[in-house]
Enzyme design. Structure first.
Site, PDB file in Angstrom:
ATOM      1  N   GLU A 263       0.835  -1.310  -0.104  1.00  0.00           N
ATOM      2  CA  GLU A 263       0.191  -0.037   0.092  1.00  0.00           C
ATOM      3  C   GLU A 263       1.047   1.241  -0.040  1.00  0.00           C
ATOM      4  OE1 GLU A 263      -1.452   3.244   1.363  1.00  0.00           O
ATOM      5  OE2 GLU A 263      -1.855   2.113   3.237  1.00  0.00           O
ATOM      6  N   CYS A 300      -3.050   7.346   5.261  1.00  0.00           N
ATOM      7  CA  CYS A 300      -3.105   7.072   3.892  1.00  0.00           C
ATOM      8  C   CYS A 300      -4.258   7.438   3.080  1.00  0.00           C
ATOM      9  CB  CYS A 300      -2.662   5.399   3.898  1.00  0.00           C
ATOM     10  SG  CYS A 300      -3.612   4.508   4.692  1.00  0.00           S
TER      11      CYS A 300
END
Length: 504
Positions: A263, A300
């Site tokens: 990620e 994120c």
């Protein structure tokens, strides 16, 4: 409650120290010495994980569930000490760390409950058809099986939920895969105390000591040795695009390429549609600012970009966002390196053609102050670097000329973790045009909300097309994350007493 780190690695059931050391650089208080990881330690840990897989990979789901629950219990038992050292190392407030600790133990318990149900095994049985013409069909059974030892890299921005015993580790253990964790140097003391919790749970649950190892520090050769080790079968990573891409390339270059579940980055754009913008633009702006600055923007899913039609309603939105951001005080960032990267990202955006500053401030050392800029849709489309993540509380308003340009902007996006639609009923026709594009761009599409914060549940997807993640078919949050560490195995005409217990 204070915790004094001993600075050792946990390698296949043994605490190992000695050799070179590095010192932590906490946001407050004194640093501590930690042993530096080596390639030899990586090999010992992975060899231990492979030895453990012989028993752990085939263990009963009830046994693994009990182990996961025991880890959660041990983490909670160390709660005050985890909060104290985590806050000192990262600068995160106690309330945030307590919430993250709850998420960490909660997802361990969620995975335990999920594997007990057995649905994740995706069991399928096609009975034999011996009389079928022109040819008989054999009995064919299918079930998901664990892949083997997994490498996990701790995240800088989540010292608990995405690190030592976080989602990657917990889901791999739930699947039946031993784990070797490469701890993040931003919070080694937090990693160590959580590893002690896992160590205690291993002892009380009677699992093989090679099921979990933690290696601290080390140069790039340590991370490279971990992903390149021939016994590692997959890698979980949360971090920067540059670091993740380097590891991804290593995984792909192996003689036997393995999956890399990384990620890496996302700007998480919000599309504020005209009716919603006109009716409640100020309220949306206030919510955006809260999401943008939460945790100094170090999430994120931080929504760094707001897209809207140019005009007086956009003027009002910009004014409301500017006023709200001006009230946000500087916040301590997780590391000096992250703070430096934030300032570099600010300079990249501020120096781009057509970008206008709405709010600037002084941002130095480890502190982060918010910034707000705006740009036209034309200038955005002419400069794809404006769509790259700035990790911190920086917002960019993109003013498009019409609905067609909004569609063009959506189509130009890199892969995202999230895309958000702010809309009222009169916007549904516009949203209907956008949605097929956004579904291809993001793993999660929100309506009238803010993406910061990820619910840990069965239906959650935390992933997306590259560079949001390196595997668009996977998620690192939610029960579906367990499937990353499994592969389907088909059994044809195998006697019942030789089948796995869950498939017999």
């Amino acid at each position: 409650m204070d915790y004094l780190p001993h600075g050792k690695h946990l390698v296949a059931g043994e605490w190992v120290g000695g050799g070179a050391q590095f010192h932590s650089q906490p946001a407050s208080g004194a640093g501590h010495a930690f042993s530096v990881g080596t390639v030899d330690l990586v090999d010992r840990a992975v060899q231990g994980a492979e030895a453990a897989f012989a028993s752990y990979g085939g263990s009963a789901r009830a046994e693994r569930a009990a182990f996961l629950n025991a880890i959660a219990d041990e983490i909670e038992a160390r709660g005050p000490a985890i909060t104290a050292i985590g806050s000192a190392e990262t600068g995160l407030p106690a309330a945030r760390l307590e919430s993250e600790r709850g998420r960490t133990s909660g997802q361990l318990r969620l995975f335990a409950a999920h594997i007990l149900k057995g649905d994740y095994l995706d069991r399928r049985v096609d009975p034999a058809l011996p009389e079928r013409k022109p040819a008989p069909r054999p009995e064919i059974r299918l079930m998901q099986r664990p892949i083997g030892p997994v490498a996990v890299f701790g995240a800088s921005n989540f010292p608990l939920a995405f690190s030592t015993a976080g989602g990657d580790t917990a889901s791999a253990l739930a699947a039946g895969c031993p784990v070797v964790v490469k701890g993040h140097s931003a919070h080694p003391g937090t990693a160590e105390i959580v590893a002690e919790a896992v160590f205690a749970a291993m002892a009380s649950s009677g699992v093989h000591p090679g099921v979990f190892s933690l290696i601290q520090g080390g140069r790039r050769d340590v991370g490279a040795a971990l992903v390149s080790h021939p016994l590692i079968r997959a890698v979980g990573f949360t971090g920067s695009l540059a670091g993740g891409r380097a590891l991804y390339d290593l995984c792909a270059a192996r003689p036997d390429p393995i999956p890399f579940f990384g990620e890496l980055g996302s700007v998480n754009p919000m599309f504020v549609l005209p009716a919603a913008l006109a009716a409640r633009g100020a309220a949306i702006a206030a919510g955006w600012v809260g999401s943008l600055t939460l945790g100094a923007g170090q999430f994120c899913t931080n929504p760094g970009i707001a897209v809207m039609m140019r005009g007086t309603a956009a003027d009002a939105f910009a004014a409301a966002a500017t006023a709200a951001l001006a009230k946000v005080a500087p916040q301590v960032m997780l590391t000096d390196g992250i703070a430096s990267a934030y300032r570099a990202g600010r300079d990249r955006v501020a120096g781009a053609v057509g970008v206008q500053a709405l709010l600037t401030s002084v941002c130095d050392q480890r502190n982060a102050s918010p910034y707000l800029y705006q740009v036209s849709g034309d200038d955005w489309l002419a400069n794809r670097t404006l769509g790259e993540e700035v990790f911190g509380p920086l917002g960019l308003i993109v003013r498009v000329s019409d609905g067609d340009q909004m569609l063009a902007l959506a189509a130009s996006l890199h892969g995202q973790l999230t895309c958000t639609l702010h809309m009222d009923p009169n916007d549904h026709a516009s949203a209907r045009r956008l949605l097929p594009i956004l579904e291809r761009k993001a793993g999660r599409v929100l309506a009238n909300g803010y993406p910061t914060g990820v619910e840990v549940c069965d239906a959650m997807v935390h992933g997306g097309p590259y560079p949001a993640s390196t595997n668009f078919g996977a998620t690192s949050v939610g029960t579906l994350s367990i499937r990353r560490w499994l592969r389907p195995v088909c059994y044809q005409n195998l006697p019942a007493d030789l089948l796995p217990d869950d498939l017999a």
